[in-house]
Write an enzyme that holds these catalytic residues in place. Structure first.
Site, mmCIF file in Angstrom:
data_model
loop_
_atom_site.group_PDB
_atom_site.id
_atom_site.type_symbol
_atom_site.label_atom_id
_atom_site.label_comp_id
_atom_site.label_asym_id
_atom_site.label_seq_id
_atom_site.Cartn_x
_atom_site.Cartn_y
_atom_site.Cartn_z
ATOM 1 N N LYS A 211 0.805 -1.219 0.000
ATOM 2 C CA LYS A 211 0.000 0.000 0.000
ATOM 3 C C LYS A 211 0.836 1.267 0.000
ATOM 4 O O LYS A 211 0.593 2.220 0.747
ATOM 5 C CB LYS A 211 -0.977 0.005 1.181
ATOM 6 C CG LYS A 211 -1.851 -1.241 1.275
ATOM 7 C CD LYS A 211 -2.510 -1.613 -0.058
ATOM 8 C CE LYS A 211 -3.497 -0.584 -0.539
ATOM 9 N NZ LYS A 211 -4.058 -0.939 -1.878
ATOM 10 N N GLY B 260 1.548 2.710 -3.207
ATOM 11 C CA GLY B 260 1.375 3.252 -4.547
ATOM 12 C C GLY B 260 1.761 2.292 -5.644
ATOM 13 O O GLY B 260 1.892 2.685 -6.806
ATOM 14 N N THR C 274 0.096 -0.080 -7.154
ATOM 15 C CA THR C 274 -0.887 -0.321 -8.221
ATOM 16 C C THR C 274 -0.675 0.652 -9.376
ATOM 17 O O THR C 274 -0.811 0.292 -10.549
ATOM 18 C CB THR C 274 -2.324 -0.212 -7.672
ATOM 19 O OG1 THR C 274 -2.500 -1.173 -6.633
ATOM 20 C CG2 THR C 274 -3.348 -0.480 -8.765
ATOM 21 N N TRP C 275 -0.341 1.884 -9.052
ATOM 22 C CA TRP C 275 -0.027 2.889 -10.072
ATOM 23 C C TRP C 275 1.164 2.444 -10.915
ATOM 24 O O TRP C 275 1.135 2.525 -12.146
ATOM 25 C CB TRP C 275 0.279 4.205 -9.368
ATOM 26 C CG TRP C 275 0.302 5.424 -10.238
ATOM 27 C CD1 TRP C 275 -0.022 5.511 -11.572
ATOM 28 C CD2 TRP C 275 0.649 6.738 -9.824
ATOM 29 N NE1 TRP C 275 0.117 6.813 -12.005
ATOM 30 C CE2 TRP C 275 0.524 7.586 -10.957
ATOM 31 C CE3 TRP C 275 1.048 7.293 -8.610
ATOM 32 C CZ2 TRP C 275 0.803 8.954 -10.893
ATOM 33 C CZ3 TRP C 275 1.320 8.651 -8.547
ATOM 34 C CH2 TRP C 275 1.201 9.465 -9.676
ATOM 35 N N HIS D 87 6.396 -7.958 -2.710
ATOM 36 C CA HIS D 87 6.527 -7.200 -1.462
ATOM 37 C C HIS D 87 7.657 -7.774 -0.608
ATOM 38 O O HIS D 87 7.850 -7.362 0.532
ATOM 39 C CB HIS D 87 5.216 -7.253 -0.667
ATOM 40 C CG HIS D 87 4.062 -6.575 -1.344
ATOM 41 N ND1 HIS D 87 4.134 -5.294 -1.832
ATOM 42 C CD2 HIS D 87 2.791 -7.016 -1.612
ATOM 43 C CE1 HIS D 87 2.968 -4.956 -2.365
ATOM 44 N NE2 HIS D 87 2.149 -5.984 -2.254
ATOM 45 N N ARG E 34 6.377 5.424 0.408
ATOM 46 C CA ARG E 34 5.373 6.435 0.733
ATOM 47 C C ARG E 34 5.496 6.796 2.212
ATOM 48 O O ARG E 34 6.030 6.020 3.011
ATOM 49 C CB ARG E 34 3.994 5.825 0.450
ATOM 50 C CG ARG E 34 2.802 6.732 0.575
ATOM 51 C CD ARG E 34 1.550 5.920 0.307
ATOM 52 N NE ARG E 34 0.393 6.766 0.047
ATOM 53 C CZ ARG E 34 -0.826 6.309 -0.203
ATOM 54 N NH1 ARG E 34 -1.041 4.999 -0.241
ATOM 55 N NH2 ARG E 34 -1.820 7.136 -0.424
ATOM 56 N N SER F 207 -3.785 3.522 4.332
ATOM 57 C CA SER F 207 -4.175 2.805 3.112
ATOM 58 C C SER F 207 -4.282 1.306 3.382
ATOM 59 O O SER F 207 -5.216 0.634 2.922
ATOM 60 C CB SER F 207 -3.161 3.076 2.001
ATOM 61 O OG SER F 207 -3.551 2.453 0.797
ATOM 62 N N ARG G 256 -8.945 3.599 -3.888
ATOM 63 C CA ARG G 256 -9.780 4.253 -2.875
ATOM 64 C C ARG G 256 -9.761 5.767 -3.041
ATOM 65 O O ARG G 256 -10.723 6.361 -3.466
ATOM 66 C CB ARG G 256 -9.321 3.838 -1.467
ATOM 67 C CG ARG G 256 -10.279 4.250 -0.361
ATOM 68 C CD ARG G 256 -9.798 3.740 0.983
ATOM 69 N NE ARG G 256 -8.578 4.399 1.425
ATOM 70 C CZ ARG G 256 -8.541 5.533 2.125
ATOM 71 N NH1 ARG G 256 -9.675 6.133 2.467
ATOM 72 N NH2 ARG G 256 -7.389 6.060 2.489
ATOM 73 N N GLY H 163 -6.206 7.692 -3.540
ATOM 74 C CA GLY H 163 -5.042 8.058 -4.334
ATOM 75 C C GLY H 163 -4.524 9.456 -4.050
ATOM 76 O O GLY H 163 -4.068 10.152 -4.964
#
Length: 320
Positions: free
Chosen positions: A66, A68, A70-71, A127, A149, A157, A280, A282
């Protein structure tokens, strides 16, 4: 000596029984070489370390959960597959997870899969902390992209994502924030501790910047095109024109991905849950809407203690 070098199918069960354990997020964690895993995650990580053979043109996206990723799962395939004369868009029919298969999924389903038939460049995600990566990844030309992040936003997140089946209107969350925040601060979370995970890739990126591109989610949000251009250059696509970069940025934008049918209505076959919770908000700074002042101070202090002096602390300093 690393534990993973001594594991065999006959000895693994008894060895796992001897590992430190803790409970959070509704599951039991096992600690292995300083990091916490659900047992199936640990078994898959060990299998990947033992059997994965990297190619020089492989690309691996690595991250703590969590942050970022997915981007990046959308951006990396879009950059590598982009052709100006071909307007096809793989994101229309594929959730980003499907474009970069996970080590945890691959090696959980089969501890020694045959991946030789995959077309190059092969794209993977994980991960797993740097210390647990297969040696062939570390020693080959395989490139690693790492995204991190602010830990406060990372926790929020993660909390929302793992509570994705909750019913907020009923005020019910199966994983209470106070309990899970305490465990996060202790490092007990999938592939945690967070700060040790980040440091494992940061330190190696300083030694080998041509091998590991270290990205920060906040910088990606602040100047997306510049960061995507840097990513494209790292991936061997420095010749992409401004208008081509603009198209890639638009294709992979949060609002577009969130509203694609594939992400709104389909189910993740591995998790058995909708894809929609991957998109959700972003945004940067959502922790301000969720954490108390005391929680913020506690996590900020941990970040100072863990990262100060590493050179990495400065990346977070303006947020603390």
């Amino acid at each position: 000596m690393e534990n993973s070098s001594k594991v065999s199918s006959s000895s693994s069960s008894s060895l796992f029984d001897e590992l430190p354990r803790d409970k959070c997020w509704g599951k039991e964690f096992h600690q292995w070489e300083g990091f916490w895993y659900y047992l199936p995650q640990l078994e898959a990580a060990i299998a990947a370390k033992s059997h994965f053979e990297a190619r020089d043109d492989d690309v691996l996206l690595a991250s703590s959960m969590k942050t970022g990723s997915t981007w990046l799962k959308a951006l990396i395939p879009s950059i590598l597959s982009f052709e100006a004369e071909d307007d096809s868009d793989p994101l229309l029919k594929n959730h980003p997870n499907n474009l970069m298969p996970s080590f945890t999924v691959i090696f959980r389903e089969n501890p020694n899969p045959d991946l030789s038939g995959m077309a190059s460049p092969r794209l993977f995600r994980t991960h797993i902390p740097y210390t647990m990566l297969p040696e062939s990844v570390k020693n080959s030309g395989c490139k690693i992209v790492y995204i991190t992040r602010d830990p406060k936003d990372t926790f929020i997140s993660l909390w929302h994502f793992l509570n994705k089946d909750a019913q907020p209107e009923d005020g019910y969350y199966p994983y209470p924030m106070t309990e899970t925040f305490d465990k996060f601060c202790q490092g007990v979370r999938p592939f945690g501790p967070f700060h040790d995970h980040v440091l494992s890739y940061w330190n190696e990126s300083l030694k080998r910047p041509e091998k590991i591109l270290f990205l920060k989610y906040e910088e990606m949000k602040r100047d997306t095109k510049r960061q995507v251009k840097k990513l494209a250059s790292f991936l061997g696509r420095p010749s992409l024109k401004d208008e081509e970069l603009d198209k890639i940025v638009w294709r992979c934008s949060f609002d577009r991905l969130k509203n694609l049918d594939v992400n709104k209505y389909r189910i993740d076959p591995f998790l058995g849950t909708p894809y929609s919770p991957f998109f959700r908000l972003g945004i940067v700074g959502d922790w301000k809407n969720n954490l108390t002042a005391e929680m913020k101070e506690r996590l900020d202090e941990i970040t100072r203690n863990k990262l100060e002096g590493s050179g990495l602390f400065d990346l977070f300093h303006d947020r603390i």
